[in-house]
Write an enzyme that holds these catalytic residues in place. Structure first.
Site, PDB file in Angstrom:
ATOM      1  N   GLY A  18       0.641  -1.276  -0.002  1.00  0.00           N
ATOM      2  CA  GLY A  18       0.009   0.223  -0.100  1.00  0.00           C
ATOM      3  C   GLY A  18       0.847   1.410  -0.309  1.00  0.00           C
ATOM      4  CE1 TYR A 147       4.234  -4.222  11.320  1.00  0.00           C
ATOM      5  CE2 TYR A 147       3.036  -2.971  12.656  1.00  0.00           C
ATOM      6  CZ  TYR A 147       3.556  -3.010  11.603  1.00  0.00           C
ATOM      7  OH  TYR A 147       3.712  -1.815  10.639  1.00  0.00           O
TER       8      TYR A 147
END
Length: 278
Positions: A18, A147
């Protein structure tokens, strides 16, 4: 160390993602020739494209050879299993830095994340946060997920490669880089694509950065963190998420700072299990 010269050829990893897709369209206007790397095919364009996984160390060496800098966006951008995050974000970032070291590339811009400090309590002011209460770039690591933990590793790896090998890095704790914010939380963390390109340009061209941690967002009225270290690089954000505030508040209502998915900087990533979207 030789004097820093502004880069012209930049490797963009994660070019099919993205943020990578947005930056492919915006960075050339700042004077860069891009080289693209992703493990999936990238739409053909004028750039040289390398299709390879971060585990392919020979391909990484070839991809970084001859570039002036790297913008490292590749990897998993949401929570996943520890094993997947370890392979893509921890081992992959290590492989990238080793390739950079071996080929003599002087600078990396590392896409860190607000989730590296996600368990810090968010400011509780509903709109403009006083300057003294903004979260600074020196905030201790408090990752909210595997993450986020991988982004802590990436920042520490960048520090090691600066101290040991003289490779400069700007670690940008990016908020939410989308064409427009899609949640009330994003009003505080939004990084417009145009400001994202401005931030990366500043990170690539500022002299003597060593290892510098910055926050990546636009000049949002509802900003939660201090952009001082980014501005010191020459970053001048032009956009403000406030133009979207009335619409989002009318659709979604205000956030509840006492709710488990809103009480901390990492928002829904701080729930167990983490809630998507971010």
């Amino acid at each position: 160390m030789p004097a820093h010269r502004p880069p012209r050829t930049v490797l963009l990893t994660g070019a099919a993602g993205g943020v990578g897709t947005l930056m492919r369209g915006l960075l050339p206007a700042h004077g860069y020739e891009l080289r693209l790397l992703d493990r999936v095919a990238v739409d053909p364009g004028p750039e040289r494209v390398v299709t390879a996984d971060l585990a392919d160390r020979a391909a990484l060496r070839e991809a970084v050879r001859g570039v002036d800098a790297v913008i490292h966006l590749a990897g998993i951008s949401v929570e996943s299993t520890f094993e997947k995050v370890l392979r893509a974000n921890v081992e992959g970032t290590y492989h990238l830095y080793e390739a950079v070291r071996a080929e003599g590339v002087p600078r990396v811009v590392f896409a860190s994340s607000n989730h590296a400090v996600g368990y810090h309590p968010r400011p509780r002011h509903p709109r403009r946060v006083p300057a003294g209460e903004l979260i600074g770039a020196g905030a201790a690591h408090r990752p909210d997920t595997f993450y986020g933990l991988s982004k802590c590793f990436g920042e520490d790896l960048a520090q090691l490669y600066w101290d040991r090998h003289g490779i400069e890095t700007v670690s940008a704790r990016i908020g939410s880089c989308f064409p427009e914010p899609t949640s009330v939380r994003m009003l505080s963390l939004w990084l417009s694509p145009a400001d994202g390109a401005r931030l990366f340009h500043a990170a690539l061209t500022a002299p003597d950065v060593g290892h510098t941690v910055v926050y990546g967002s636009s000049a949002n009225t509802r900003l939660w963190w201090d952009l001082g270290t980014a501005r010191a690089l020459g970053y001048e954000p032009q956009d403000d998420s406030e133009v979207y505030a009335d619409k989002l508040l009318a659709e979604l209502g205000p956030d509840d700072p006492d709710a488990p998915d809103q009480a901390n900087l990492g928002g829904p990533f701080c729930t167990d299990p983490p809630i998507w979207p971010r």
